[in-house]
Scaffold this motif. Structure first.
Motif, PDB file in Angstrom:
ATOM      1  N   VAL A 242       0.843  -1.202   0.000  1.00 16.07           N
ATOM      2  CA  VAL A 242       0.000   0.000   0.000  1.00 16.07           C
ATOM      3  C   VAL A 242       0.881   1.255   0.000  1.00 16.07           C
ATOM      4  N   THR A 243       1.983   1.216   0.733  1.00 20.49           N
ATOM      5  CA  THR A 243       2.908   2.355   0.719  1.00 20.49           C
ATOM      6  C   THR A 243       3.437   2.578  -0.699  1.00 20.49           C
ATOM      7  N   ALA A 244       3.839   1.490  -1.356  1.00 20.37           N
ATOM      8  CA  ALA A 244       4.352   1.613  -2.729  1.00 20.37           C
ATOM      9  C   ALA A 244       3.270   2.144  -3.661  1.00 20.37           C
ATOM     10  N   MET A 245       2.056   1.641  -3.469  1.00 21.27           N
ATOM     11  CA  MET A 245       0.919   2.077  -4.290  1.00 21.27           C
ATOM     12  C   MET A 245       0.704   3.590  -4.147  1.00 21.27           C
ATOM     13  N   ASP A 246       0.748   4.069  -2.918  1.00 17.32           N
ATOM     14  CA  ASP A 246       0.586   5.507  -2.686  1.00 17.32           C
ATOM     15  C   ASP A 246       1.767   6.281  -3.270  1.00 17.32           C
ATOM     16  N   ASP A 247       2.987   5.755  -3.081  1.00 15.91           N
ATOM     17  CA  ASP A 247       4.183   6.463  -3.563  1.00 15.91           C
ATOM     18  C   ASP A 247       4.195   6.598  -5.082  1.00 15.91           C
ATOM     19  N   GLU A 248       3.578   5.650  -5.768  1.00 15.73           N
ATOM     20  CA  GLU A 248       3.568   5.708  -7.236  1.00 15.73           C
ATOM     21  C   GLU A 248       2.576   6.740  -7.760  1.00 15.73           C
ATOM     22  N   GLY A 249       1.794   7.339  -6.879  1.00 12.97           N
ATOM     23  CA  GLY A 249       0.876   8.389  -7.326  1.00 12.97           C
ATOM     24  C   GLY A 249      -0.490   7.889  -7.757  1.00 12.97           C
TER      25      GLY A 249
ATOM     26  N   LEU B   4       0.950   5.411   9.998  1.00 18.33           N
ATOM     27  CA  LEU B   4       0.361   4.443   9.074  1.00 18.33           C
ATOM     28  C   LEU B   4      -1.084   4.791   8.773  1.00 18.33           C
ATOM     29  N   LEU B   5      -1.758   5.405   9.749  1.00 18.13           N
ATOM     30  CA  LEU B   5      -3.153   5.759   9.522  1.00 18.13           C
ATOM     31  C   LEU B   5      -3.275   7.033   8.690  1.00 18.13           C
ATOM     32  N   TRP B   6      -2.502   8.027   9.038  1.00 16.12           N
ATOM     33  CA  TRP B   6      -2.697   9.334   8.389  1.00 16.12           C
ATOM     34  C   TRP B   6      -1.946   9.457   7.076  1.00 16.12           C
ATOM     35  N   ARG B   7      -0.820   8.707   6.919  1.00 16.74           N
ATOM     36  CA  ARG B   7       0.001   8.874   5.728  1.00 16.74           C
ATOM     37  C   ARG B   7      -0.437   8.040   4.543  1.00 16.74           C
ATOM     38  N   SER B   8      -1.333   7.088   4.756  1.00 18.49           N
ATOM     39  CA  SER B   8      -1.713   6.229   3.629  1.00 18.49           C
ATOM     40  C   SER B   8      -3.151   6.515   3.213  1.00 18.49           C
ATOM     41  N   THR B   9      -3.443   6.231   1.947  1.00 15.48           N
ATOM     42  CA  THR B   9      -4.800   6.450   1.450  1.00 15.48           C
ATOM     43  C   THR B   9      -5.793   5.590   2.229  1.00 15.48           C
ATOM     44  N   ILE B  10      -5.406   4.350   2.517  1.00 15.94           N
ATOM     45  CA  ILE B  10      -6.340   3.454   3.208  1.00 15.94           C
ATOM     46  C   ILE B  10      -6.544   3.905   4.655  1.00 15.94           C
ATOM     47  N   GLY B  11      -5.443   4.274   5.319  1.00 20.19           N
ATOM     48  CA  GLY B  11      -5.553   4.716   6.706  1.00 20.19           C
ATOM     49  C   GLY B  11      -6.379   5.986   6.823  1.00 20.19           C
ATOM     50  N   LYS B  12      -6.122   6.930   5.921  1.00 19.53           N
ATOM     51  CA  LYS B  12      -6.850   8.195   5.992  1.00 19.53           C
ATOM     52  C   LYS B  12      -8.333   7.991   5.718  1.00 19.53           C
ATOM     53  N   LYS B  13      -8.628   7.047   4.828  1.00 21.82           N
ATOM     54  CA  LYS B  13     -10.032   6.753   4.549  1.00 21.82           C
ATOM     55  C   LYS B  13     -10.695   6.140   5.776  1.00 21.82           C
ATOM     56  N   ALA B  14      -9.934   5.363   6.530  1.00 25.49           N
ATOM     57  CA  ALA B  14     -10.486   4.783   7.760  1.00 25.49           C
ATOM     58  C   ALA B  14     -10.783   5.890   8.770  1.00 25.49           C
ATOM     59  N   VAL B  15      -9.912   6.893   8.824  1.00 19.71           N
ATOM     60  CA  VAL B  15     -10.161   8.038   9.708  1.00 19.71           C
ATOM     61  C   VAL B  15     -11.443   8.745   9.275  1.00 19.71           C
ATOM     62  N   MET B  16     -11.607   8.914   7.967  1.00 28.16           N
ATOM     63  CA  MET B  16     -12.836   9.535   7.458  1.00 28.16           C
ATOM     64  C   MET B  16     -14.060   8.733   7.834  1.00 28.16           C
ATOM     65  N   ALA B  17     -13.934   7.429   7.697  1.00 31.07           N
ATOM     66  CA  ALA B  17     -15.079   6.566   7.981  1.00 31.07           C
ATOM     67  C   ALA B  17     -15.467   6.671   9.460  1.00 31.07           C
ATOM     68  N   VAL B  18     -14.476   6.595  10.343  1.00 32.38           N
ATOM     69  CA  VAL B  18     -14.778   6.637  11.777  1.00 32.38           C
ATOM     70  C   VAL B  18     -15.332   8.010  12.163  1.00 32.38           C
TER      71      VAL B  18
END
Ligand code: HEM
Ligand code: SF4
Ligand code: FES
Lengths: 289, 225
Positions: A242-249, B4-18
């Motif tokens: 997931v980190t790589a996925m995000d880093d790739e834009g 891990l929660l705030w820096r990733s798309t999935i984590g941030k979406k979880a924050v939005m959901a909660v």
């Protein structure tokens, strides 16, 4: 189409659209059932032409005639390219390899849909799904993470880097392991097989309004995550991929579902929630597994 | 973990959901409380006063109310910041659109398509709503401790009604997409649950919108005055 028409088409390609349109309209009312089986379909193609990564591109109009309904979409493009080469023009660049729907190379957006109107790859899409006289728009995958190299060819290397970040298991190499050494429950095996079907074509990214690679990444996370062989890296895999996925834009998921509709291999939309659950589980477990 | 929660798309979406679900929970209670207005000024004003005394004498006056306010403020801020950042990212990830215009283009439900603008409408509404009925800054009656009279005064103006009704319709749409989306963002899957989640999402959207709209409609029709 009738003989005079194809002749004019061959001698005056592309640029002479106006003359051809009149020609087409003039006989279009009379030929009815006369064409088809013998002469094939006549199509107008609007294809994205872009000479190089940094150069401007544009939709460019071409006519093709004599297209058999049994041709694949790539055969149809080959037909166009043979003519373009014969006329001294640059052929349309498009990616392809296996031509049997398993390599994922032949990505292009046809009439706004990744791989066109059928849930399959472009090489497996037959021209019978189009009608004589149709205008067909052909464009490259559009995503920030997939830069256009030329015409319809994009660089999908970002997907490889996502796999490289964690889409593997650690196993001793050498002789094949004994088949019964690690028992895999049947449901897990079924899930793994279904998700292993992903061919990395990138249609999910192309179809997503956010250019997200969630379905692609989820396919691998779920595939390896349900298997005992994938268990040792279960947490680090999902976090790193997931980190790589995000880093790739790539973008994020807004639950539109266009990816799963476009996927030629039927990777289910729910896999994205499975990956979300795996990700949040790994976060709860304190990061590295 | 925060990273891990705030820096990733999935984590941030979880924050939005909660944060969205926290607001949703509050809105259910808020809507039910609002219906007290149908019992008359004494009941409604008494209820508003009771809200300030919850937990007494163990807690002080308005303590509970302030805890709720702080939690809601955190939820709203997290939700909006995450929405903004994720939206920016999503738009940047698809810089060039498709030239094809036609029937086969992306089909999204209206609720899905309006999440961003609907969210902005809700954000503006929250500001208006606080100025109208909490701080009473823009309220035509503006009498502290008399929410019944303030509500009736607000819904006796055309703009008060227009803003409120538009916002509640936006809220219904936002929840219709948001509730099921939040479940998926938090990893709730299974086909059997999916159908139930959709029904719950539509039910919540309908009940909340109707419940909130009942008050201005009652004032407009003279049922509450
Ligand atoms: C304050 C202004 C608000 C803004 C700017 C806003 C914006 C957004 C946006 C942009 C999304 C993502 C849509 C998508 O993924 O396509 C979203 C999702 C959501 N919103 Fe809001 N929203 C607001 C208020 C609210 C309120 C009052 C609630 C309470 C009911 C709420 C509940 C949700 C939920 C549950 C989600 C789903 C989260 C997810 O996808 O996981 N939002 N919001
Ligand atoms: S998930 Fe489907 S659409 Fe996406 S890359 Fe894999 S096979 Fe292609
Ligand atoms: S060319 Fe291999 S999938 Fe189409």
């Amino acid at each position: 189409m009738n003989a005079p028409h194809s002749t004019s088409d061959r001698t005056q390609p592309g640029a002479t659209d106006d003359a051809e349109t009149t020609d087409g309209a003039a006989h279009g009312t009379t030929d009815g059932a006369a064409h088809g089986a013998t002469d094939g379909m006549e199509l107008t193609l609007r294809i994205w032409r872009q000479p190089g990564p940094e150069e401007q591109g544009a939709m460019t109009t071409y006519r093709v005639t004599g297209i058999s309904p049994d041709m694949s979409f790539l055969d149809m493009l080959d037909t166009l390219n043979e003519r373009l080469i014969a006329e001294g023009d640059e052929p349309v660049a498009f990616d392809h390899d296996c031509r049997e729907g398993i390599c994922g190379a032949c990505g292009m957006v046809i009439n706004g849909q990744a791989h066109g109107p059928q849930p399959t790859t472009t090489c497996q899409l037959h021209m019978r799904h189009f009608d004589d006289g149709d205008t067909i728009d052909v464009e490259p995958w559009r995503a920030a993470a997939f830069p256009v190299i030329r015409d319809l060819v994009v660089d999908r290397g970002a997907l490889d880097r996502v796999i490289g970040a964690g889409g593997y298991i650690t196993a001793p190499t050498g002789s094949a392991p004994e088949a019964h050494a690690t028992a895999v429950p049947k449901p897990a095996a079924d899930t793994a097989f279904a998700h292993a079907e992903c061919i990395g074509c990138g249609a999910c990214v192309a179809a997503c309004p956010n250019g997200a690679a969630m379905l692609f990444t989820a396919a691998k996370v779920v595939h390896l995550g349900v298997l005992p062989q994938g268990a040792p890296e279960r947490e680090s895999r999902v976090l790193d991929m997931v980190t790589a996925m995000d880093d790739e834009g790539f973008g994020g998921c807004t639950q539109v579902g266009a990816c799963a509709t476009a996927c030629p291999k039927g990777i289910p939309f729910e896999s994205i929630s499975d990956m979300n659950r795996e990700y949040l589980r790994a976060v709860r477990k304190g990061g590295r597994g | 973990m925060v990273n891990l929660l705030w820096r990733s798309t999935i984590g941030k979406k979880a924050v939005m959901a909660v944060s969205g679900l926290v607001m949703l929970l509050y809105l259910v209670a808020h809507m039910l409380g609002n219906l007290k207005i149908f019992f008359g000024p004494d009941d409604f004003n008494g209820y508003a006063h009771w809200l300030r005394t919850i937990g007494e004498p163990a807690l002080g006056y308005e303590w509970t109310l302030w805890v709720v306010r702080v939690v809601l403020l955190a939820a709203v801020v997290l939700h909006i910041v995450a929405a903004y950042q994720l939206s920016r990212r999503d738009i940047a990830a698809r810089p060039v659109g498709y030239a094809h215009r036609g029937a086969s283009r992306l089909r999204m439900t209206f609720a899905t398509r309006t999440m961003r603008w609907g969210g902005v409408i809700l954000g503006l509404f929250i500001v208006w709503h606080i100025l109208d009925l909490t701080t009473l800054t823009v309220n035509p009656h503006a009498e502290p401790g008399h929410p019944y009279e303030n509500v009736v005064a607000s819904f006796s103006t055309w703009y008060g009604n227009t803003i409120y009704i538009a916002a509640m319709l936006a809220l219904g749409l936002h929840i219709r997409h948001g509730f099921a989306a939040a479940a998926r963002s938090l990893g709730v899957t299974s086909a059997r649950l999916a159908a139930g989640l959709r029904v719950t999402a539509n039910g919540l959207a309908l009940v909340l919108t109707a419940g909130f709209l009942a008050v201005p409609l009652a004032v407009m029709t003279g049922v509450v005055s």
